[in-house]
Design a protein around this motif. Structure first.
Motif, PDB file in Angstrom:
ATOM      1  N   GLY A   1      26.026  15.307 -15.821  1.00  0.00           N
ATOM      2  CA  GLY A   1      24.495  14.893 -15.132  1.00  0.00           C
ATOM      3  C   GLY A   1      23.322  15.232 -15.984  1.00  0.00           C
ATOM      4  N   GLY A   2      23.321  15.503 -16.812  1.00  0.00           N
ATOM      5  CA  GLY A   2      21.714  16.351 -16.881  1.00  0.00           C
ATOM      6  C   GLY A   2      21.849  17.148 -16.554  1.00  0.00           C
TER       7      GLY A   2
ATOM      8  N   SER B   1      29.860  12.647 -18.147  1.00  0.00           N
ATOM      9  CA  SER B   1      28.300  12.472 -18.167  1.00  0.00           C
ATOM     10  C   SER B   1      27.117  11.382 -17.016  1.00  0.00           C
ATOM     11  CB  SER B   1      28.186  11.970 -19.632  1.00  0.00           C
ATOM     12  OG  SER B   1      29.130  12.369 -20.847  1.00  0.00           O
ATOM     13  N   ALA B   2      27.863  11.001 -16.718  1.00  0.00           N
ATOM     14  CA  ALA B   2      27.457   9.804 -15.979  1.00  0.00           C
ATOM     15  C   ALA B   2      27.383  10.555 -14.895  1.00  0.00           C
ATOM     16  CB  ALA B   2      27.607   8.000 -16.264  1.00  0.00           C
ATOM     17  N   GLY B   3      27.792  11.338 -14.211  1.00  0.00           N
ATOM     18  CA  GLY B   3      27.661  12.668 -12.778  1.00  0.00           C
ATOM     19  C   GLY B   3      28.473  12.661 -12.130  1.00  0.00           C
ATOM     20  N   ALA B   4      30.344  11.710 -12.576  1.00  0.00           N
ATOM     21  CA  ALA B   4      31.250  12.414 -12.021  1.00  0.00           C
ATOM     22  C   ALA B   4      31.354  13.315 -11.965  1.00  0.00           C
ATOM     23  CB  ALA B   4      32.492  11.012 -12.558  1.00  0.00           C
ATOM     24  N   ASP B   5      31.823  13.919 -10.574  1.00  0.00           N
ATOM     25  CA  ASP B   5      31.764  15.807 -10.467  1.00  0.00           C
ATOM     26  C   ASP B   5      33.886  15.554 -10.456  1.00  0.00           C
ATOM     27  OD1 ASP B   5      29.454  16.467  -9.706  1.00  0.00           O
ATOM     28  OD2 ASP B   5      29.624  15.499  -8.273  1.00  0.00           O
TER      29      ASP B   5
ATOM     30  N   ALA C   1      33.110  -0.335 -10.962  1.00  0.00           N
ATOM     31  CA  ALA C   1      31.765   0.414 -10.865  1.00  0.00           C
ATOM     32  C   ALA C   1      30.828   0.814 -11.989  1.00  0.00           C
ATOM     33  CB  ALA C   1      32.242   2.006 -10.343  1.00  0.00           C
ATOM     34  N   SER C   2      30.130  -0.096 -12.153  1.00  0.00           N
ATOM     35  CA  SER C   2      29.002   0.794 -13.419  1.00  0.00           C
ATOM     36  C   SER C   2      28.993   2.223 -13.986  1.00  0.00           C
ATOM     37  CB  SER C   2      27.909  -0.294 -13.602  1.00  0.00           C
ATOM     38  OG  SER C   2      26.982   0.298 -11.911  1.00  0.00           O
ATOM     39  N   LEU C   3      28.601   2.477 -14.581  1.00  0.00           N
ATOM     40  CA  LEU C   3      28.141   3.615 -15.098  1.00  0.00           C
ATOM     41  C   LEU C   3      26.571   4.157 -14.139  1.00  0.00           C
ATOM     42  CD1 LEU C   3      29.121   4.129 -18.666  1.00  0.00           C
ATOM     43  CD2 LEU C   3      29.956   5.223 -16.458  1.00  0.00           C
ATOM     44  N   ASP C   4      25.865   3.111 -14.216  1.00  0.00           N
ATOM     45  CA  ASP C   4      24.383   2.920 -13.437  1.00  0.00           C
ATOM     46  C   ASP C   4      24.893   3.339 -11.859  1.00  0.00           C
ATOM     47  OD1 ASP C   4      23.381   2.655 -16.560  1.00  0.00           O
ATOM     48  OD2 ASP C   4      23.180   0.382 -15.293  1.00  0.00           O
ATOM     49  N   LEU C   5      25.892   3.018 -11.322  1.00  0.00           N
ATOM     50  CA  LEU C   5      26.066   3.528 -10.166  1.00  0.00           C
ATOM     51  C   LEU C   5      26.144   5.197  -9.750  1.00  0.00           C
ATOM     52  CD1 LEU C   5      27.112   2.559  -7.534  1.00  0.00           C
ATOM     53  CD2 LEU C   5      29.051   2.395  -7.769  1.00  0.00           C
ATOM     54  N   PHE C   6      27.029   5.369 -11.167  1.00  0.00           N
ATOM     55  CA  PHE C   6      27.000   7.012 -11.225  1.00  0.00           C
ATOM     56  C   PHE C   6      26.066   8.266 -10.856  1.00  0.00           C
ATOM     57  CE2 PHE C   6      31.284   5.896 -11.598  1.00  0.00           C
ATOM     58  CZ  PHE C   6      32.427   6.048 -10.688  1.00  0.00           C
ATOM     59  N   GLN C   7      24.880   7.738 -11.888  1.00  0.00           N
ATOM     60  CA  GLN C   7      23.792   7.677 -11.954  1.00  0.00           C
ATOM     61  C   GLN C   7      22.787   8.163 -10.762  1.00  0.00           C
ATOM     62  OE1 GLN C   7      22.975   5.963 -15.726  1.00  0.00           O
ATOM     63  NE2 GLN C   7      23.876   6.684 -16.242  1.00  0.00           N
TER      64      GLN C   7
END
Length: 230
Positions: free
Chosen positions: A225-226, A191-195, A159-165
């Motif tokens: 995730g920002g 940081s890519a969005g994983a909780d 799973a790519s980091l883009d997928l998490f974003q």
């Protein structure tokens, strides 16, 4: 069905808010019974917020003993306790919920058996479409992985980091990352969005499990995730 005495973390209003942080998955190939419970206790003291009991054996007596003991431990520390795959076991002991994979019981059937307050997570591998379907079916969270190579599932899709974003921006439910995570790689995945960061070996195979868990727990001292901490 055992009466479910959920702690406040699993109440309908707050349960998904607590789906964040270090998520430990048991390693029952090396640790069993009292040793397993003691090891999980160390990770909770280090900061684990979710525990998943994963055991693929057919030793039903041992599985019942371990799952019940871990349920009680997690309730004592107000940590969510989930069962991997086995809806029957989750129902029998009154676990907080289950985590289901592609070959596991249908999410809708699990929801019917466990009720509206149960936490149900779904493995979505490297596929955003599966995640969309799981959310539509009522999943409380989705998991993507393997993010990095892992000895537990060496042939798992990546799973790519883009997928998490993408998932973070679109799905509206907490997202879990799993597969080969280390303390060094955890911040970029977060940081890519994983909780949630789900780990097995990185904590249970560590010389000091409590310290290893604390190092992962520290990753959550800053928002993902920002800035959206859900």
């Amino acid at each position: 069905m055992a009466e479910r005495t959920l702690n406040p973390a699993a109440s309908p209003l707050s349960r998904t808010r607590r789906l964040s942080g270090l998520y430990v998955i048991t390693d029952t190939t090396d640790l069993q019974r009292d040793a397993l419970v003691a090891a999980v206790a160390e990770t909770i003291l280090g900061g684990a917020r979710i525990v998943q009991y994963r055991d693929k054996s057919t030793d039903q007596a041992r599985r019942l003993f371990e799952a019940t003991a871990l349920r009680d431990l997690c309730a004592e520390h107000q940590v969510l306790f989930l069962i991997n795959d086995d809806v029957t076991l989750a129902e029998a002991i009154g676990a907080d919920g289950v985590h289901l994979g592609r070959e596991d019981a249908a999410l809708a059937a699990a929801r019917k058996r466990l009720g509206p307050d149960a936490i149900i997570g779904a493995s979505c591998y490297d596929q955003l479409l599966l995640a969309r379907q799981a959310v539509h079916a009522g999943a409380d969270y989705v998991a993507f992985g393997a993010v990095f190579p892992t000895r537990i599932k060496p042939d798992a899709p990546r799973a790519s980091l883009d997928l998490f974003q993408q998932a973070h921006q679109e799905l509206g439910v907490p997202i879990c990352a799993i597969g080969g995570l280390t303390v060094e790689t955890a911040p970029v995945v977060r940081s890519a969005g994983a909780d949630m960061l789900a780990v097995i070996s990185a904590v249970f195979q560590a010389p000091d499990r409590r310290l290893a868990a604390a190092r992962f727990h520290a990753v959550f001292s800053r928002p993902a995730g920002g800035g959206d901490t859900r």
